[in-house]
Write a protein that holds these residues in place. Structure first.
Motif, PDB file in Angstrom:
ATOM      1  N   LYS A 290       9.746  -5.825   8.482  1.00 49.91           N
ATOM      2  CA  LYS A 290       8.753  -5.559   9.524  1.00 49.91           C
ATOM      3  C   LYS A 290       7.793  -6.726   9.679  1.00 49.91           C
ATOM      4  N   LYS A 291       7.199  -6.819  10.850  1.00 44.36           N
ATOM      5  CA  LYS A 291       6.137  -7.788  11.070  1.00 44.36           C
ATOM      6  C   LYS A 291       4.982  -7.452  10.123  1.00 44.36           C
ATOM      7  N   GLY A 292       4.548  -8.426   9.355  1.00 42.15           N
ATOM      8  CA  GLY A 292       3.513  -8.184   8.356  1.00 42.15           C
ATOM      9  C   GLY A 292       4.065  -7.838   6.992  1.00 42.15           C
ATOM     10  N   GLY A 293       5.398  -7.692   6.903  1.00 44.70           N
ATOM     11  CA  GLY A 293       6.029  -7.376   5.626  1.00 44.70           C
ATOM     12  C   GLY A 293       6.177  -8.601   4.750  1.00 44.70           C
ATOM     13  N   VAL A 294       6.404  -8.382   3.459  1.00 45.05           N
ATOM     14  CA  VAL A 294       6.518  -9.482   2.503  1.00 45.05           C
ATOM     15  C   VAL A 294       7.948  -9.599   1.976  1.00 45.05           C
ATOM     16  N   PHE A 295       8.302 -10.795   1.525  1.00 46.90           N
ATOM     17  CA  PHE A 295       9.624 -11.004   0.942  1.00 46.90           C
ATOM     18  C   PHE A 295       9.506 -11.813  -0.337  1.00 46.90           C
TER      19      PHE A 295
ATOM     20  N   ALA B  20       8.945  -4.541   2.806  1.00 47.07           N
ATOM     21  CA  ALA B  20       9.202  -5.625   1.863  1.00 47.07           C
ATOM     22  C   ALA B  20      10.700  -5.708   1.613  1.00 47.07           C
ATOM     23  N   VAL B  21      11.197  -6.925   1.403  1.00 44.89           N
ATOM     24  CA  VAL B  21      12.598  -7.129   1.025  1.00 44.89           C
ATOM     25  C   VAL B  21      12.624  -8.053  -0.176  1.00 44.89           C
TER      26      VAL B  21
ATOM     27  N   PRO C 232       4.391   2.644  -7.178  1.00 42.12           N
ATOM     28  CA  PRO C 232       4.780   4.049  -7.381  1.00 42.12           C
ATOM     29  C   PRO C 232       4.567   4.948  -6.171  1.00 42.12           C
ATOM     30  N   LYS C 233       3.790   4.515  -5.209  1.00 37.47           N
ATOM     31  CA  LYS C 233       3.542   5.319  -4.007  1.00 37.47           C
ATOM     32  C   LYS C 233       4.399   4.854  -2.837  1.00 37.47           C
ATOM     33  N   CYS C 234       5.376   4.008  -3.120  1.00 32.56           N
ATOM     34  CA  CYS C 234       6.301   3.512  -2.096  1.00 32.56           C
ATOM     35  C   CYS C 234       7.716   3.992  -2.398  1.00 32.56           C
ATOM     36  N   GLN C 235       8.583   3.894  -1.393  1.00 29.33           N
ATOM     37  CA  GLN C 235       9.988   4.244  -1.573  1.00 29.33           C
ATOM     38  C   GLN C 235      10.803   2.958  -1.648  1.00 29.33           C
ATOM     39  N   VAL C 236      11.655   2.842  -2.670  1.00 23.82           N
ATOM     40  CA  VAL C 236      12.429   1.612  -2.881  1.00 23.82           C
ATOM     41  C   VAL C 236      13.916   1.931  -2.791  1.00 23.82           C
ATOM     42  N   LEU C 237      14.608   1.204  -1.944  1.00 20.48           N
ATOM     43  CA  LEU C 237      16.033   1.403  -1.733  1.00 20.48           C
ATOM     44  C   LEU C 237      16.805   0.198  -2.250  1.00 20.48           C
ATOM     45  N   GLY C 238      17.790   0.442  -3.111  1.00 19.80           N
ATOM     46  CA  GLY C 238      18.662  -0.612  -3.605  1.00 19.80           C
ATOM     47  C   GLY C 238      20.049  -0.471  -3.006  1.00 19.80           C
ATOM     48  N   VAL C 239      20.598  -1.569  -2.485  1.00 23.57           N
ATOM     49  CA  VAL C 239      21.941  -1.533  -1.902  1.00 23.57           C
ATOM     50  C   VAL C 239      22.830  -2.564  -2.590  1.00 23.57           C
TER      51      VAL C 239
ATOM     52  N   PRO D 218       0.834  -1.205   0.000  1.00 24.82           N
ATOM     53  CA  PRO D 218       0.000   0.000   0.000  1.00 24.82           C
ATOM     54  C   PRO D 218       0.870   1.256   0.000  1.00 24.82           C
ATOM     55  N   GLU D 219       0.255   2.383  -0.211  1.00 26.67           N
ATOM     56  CA  GLU D 219       0.970   3.663  -0.268  1.00 26.67           C
ATOM     57  C   GLU D 219       1.787   3.897   1.000  1.00 26.67           C
ATOM     58  N   GLY D 220       3.004   4.395   0.796  1.00 25.50           N
ATOM     59  CA  GLY D 220       3.869   4.734   1.923  1.00 25.50           C
ATOM     60  C   GLY D 220       4.809   3.634   2.365  1.00 25.50           C
ATOM     61  N   GLY D 221       4.756   2.478   1.716  1.00 22.97           N
ATOM     62  CA  GLY D 221       5.618   1.373   2.107  1.00 22.97           C
ATOM     63  C   GLY D 221       7.073   1.599   1.721  1.00 22.97           C
ATOM     64  N   ARG D 222       7.969   0.878   2.400  1.00 25.79           N
ATOM     65  CA  ARG D 222       9.406   0.937   2.110  1.00 25.79           C
ATOM     66  C   ARG D 222       9.887  -0.436   1.693  1.00 25.79           C
ATOM     67  N   ILE D 223      10.618  -0.482   0.573  1.00 30.31           N
ATOM     68  CA  ILE D 223      11.092  -1.743   0.002  1.00 30.31           C
ATOM     69  C   ILE D 223      12.614  -1.712  -0.055  1.00 30.31           C
TER      70      ILE D 223
END
Length: 282
Positions: free
Chosen positions: A217-222, A190-191, A137-144, A113-118
């Motif tokens: 996070k608890k409830g997050g998806v992988f 999400a990871v 598109p409404k989430c922030q995605v970080l690549g390392v 949903p909107e505001g999630g971090r991946i």
């Protein structure tokens, strides 16, 4: 200036749009220098074989040397052809585009949903990070990534240029080590990762999975795709069962080497018969 730059890569509705004068360059999972090195070895050994046959007497120890040069020349030639075939299979611009299929297929399991971090671990040239960003598109995605070793030609700059070329504005790229992620516990919704952990020597695959799931996070998806051979990962069915016992939901180990992302023949050819997609919810 920043606002003007944003206008150039979003449409009237505020959604990202592709930049017309740019084309993403996701490079190739098999670097060209590996093909070049194998080809150079082939040329060298064929040349040495030719010299040996021309100037050395065909007897005794010299015959063993001739045989060595012949085997080395043949092996390096076959290796060159194999590398080239893999390069063609993985190319984002070629006919097969296996890499694109795998990336987009993995990203399809990440919906927030909107505001999630991946977090995308081992982002390489940014392909999976960007695919997740386009799908969320409404989430922030970080690549390392460390961007070194075999993949030293990949870089943060290339990732950022690819995001710009794709018209994606919700990505960020940082240097980071998959073995020891520099984030607190339960930092992301999400990871994800694709074909990363099997390339890291000495560290068991399950150890790296545990480190990745630590920041979820608890409830997050992988959604983690890799070559999960038993020698590297151990018993993954047992690992999945252990996660379920801890309260994880919808934990699945999906075989992607039998038609999902590649045919069985392709998987055997590329050494990816143990390719699996590990998905679930914490």
């Amino acid at each position: 200036m920043e606002e003007e730059s944003r206008k150039n890569i979003v449409d009237a509705s505020g959604s990202p749009k592709k930049t017309p004068d740019r084309k993403p360059n996701y490079k190739n999972w098999l670097p060209r220098r590996m093909i070049a090195a194998a080809l150079a070895a082939a040329v060298l050994f064929w040349a040495l074989l030719a010299l040996a046959l021309t100037f050395l007497p065909p007897a005794g120890a010299w015959l063993a040397l001739d045989a060595f040069f012949a085997l080395a020349a043949l092996a390096s030639t076959l290796l060159t052809l194999w590398f080239y075939a893999l390069y063609r299979m993985f190319s984002y611009d070629g006919k097969r585009q296996m890499a694109r299929q795998i990336v987009e297929g993995t990203a399809a399991y990440v919906k927030l949903p909107e505001g999630g971090r991946i977090l995308d671990v081992g982002c390489g040239s940014g392909a999976l990070t960007i695919a997740c960003a386009k799908g969320n598109p409404k989430c922030q995605v970080l690549g390392v990534d460390l961007w070194r070793g075999v993949y030293a030609s990949f870089s943060k700059r290339i990732c950022e240029e690819n995001a710009l070329a794709e018209g994606v504005t919700n990505t960020e790229f940082l240097s980071g080590n998959a073995v020891e992620l520099d984030f607190p516990d339960e930092s992301f919704d999400a990871v994800t990762s694709n074909y990363v952990y099997h390339n890291i020597p000495k560290i068991p695959g399950q150890t790296m999975l545990e480190e990745t799931l630590r920041v979820l996070k608890k409830g997050g998806v992988f959604a983690i795709h890799d070559i999960m051979a038993r020698g590297k990962y151990g018993d993954m069915e047992a690992f999945a069962a252990k996660l379920r016992e801890k309260g994880y939901e919808r934990v699945e180990l999906i075989d992607t080497a039998k038609g999902m992302f590649m045919s069985e023949c392709e998987a055997r050819f590329m050494g990816g018969s143990a390719s699996r997609l590990f998905v679930g919810k914490k």
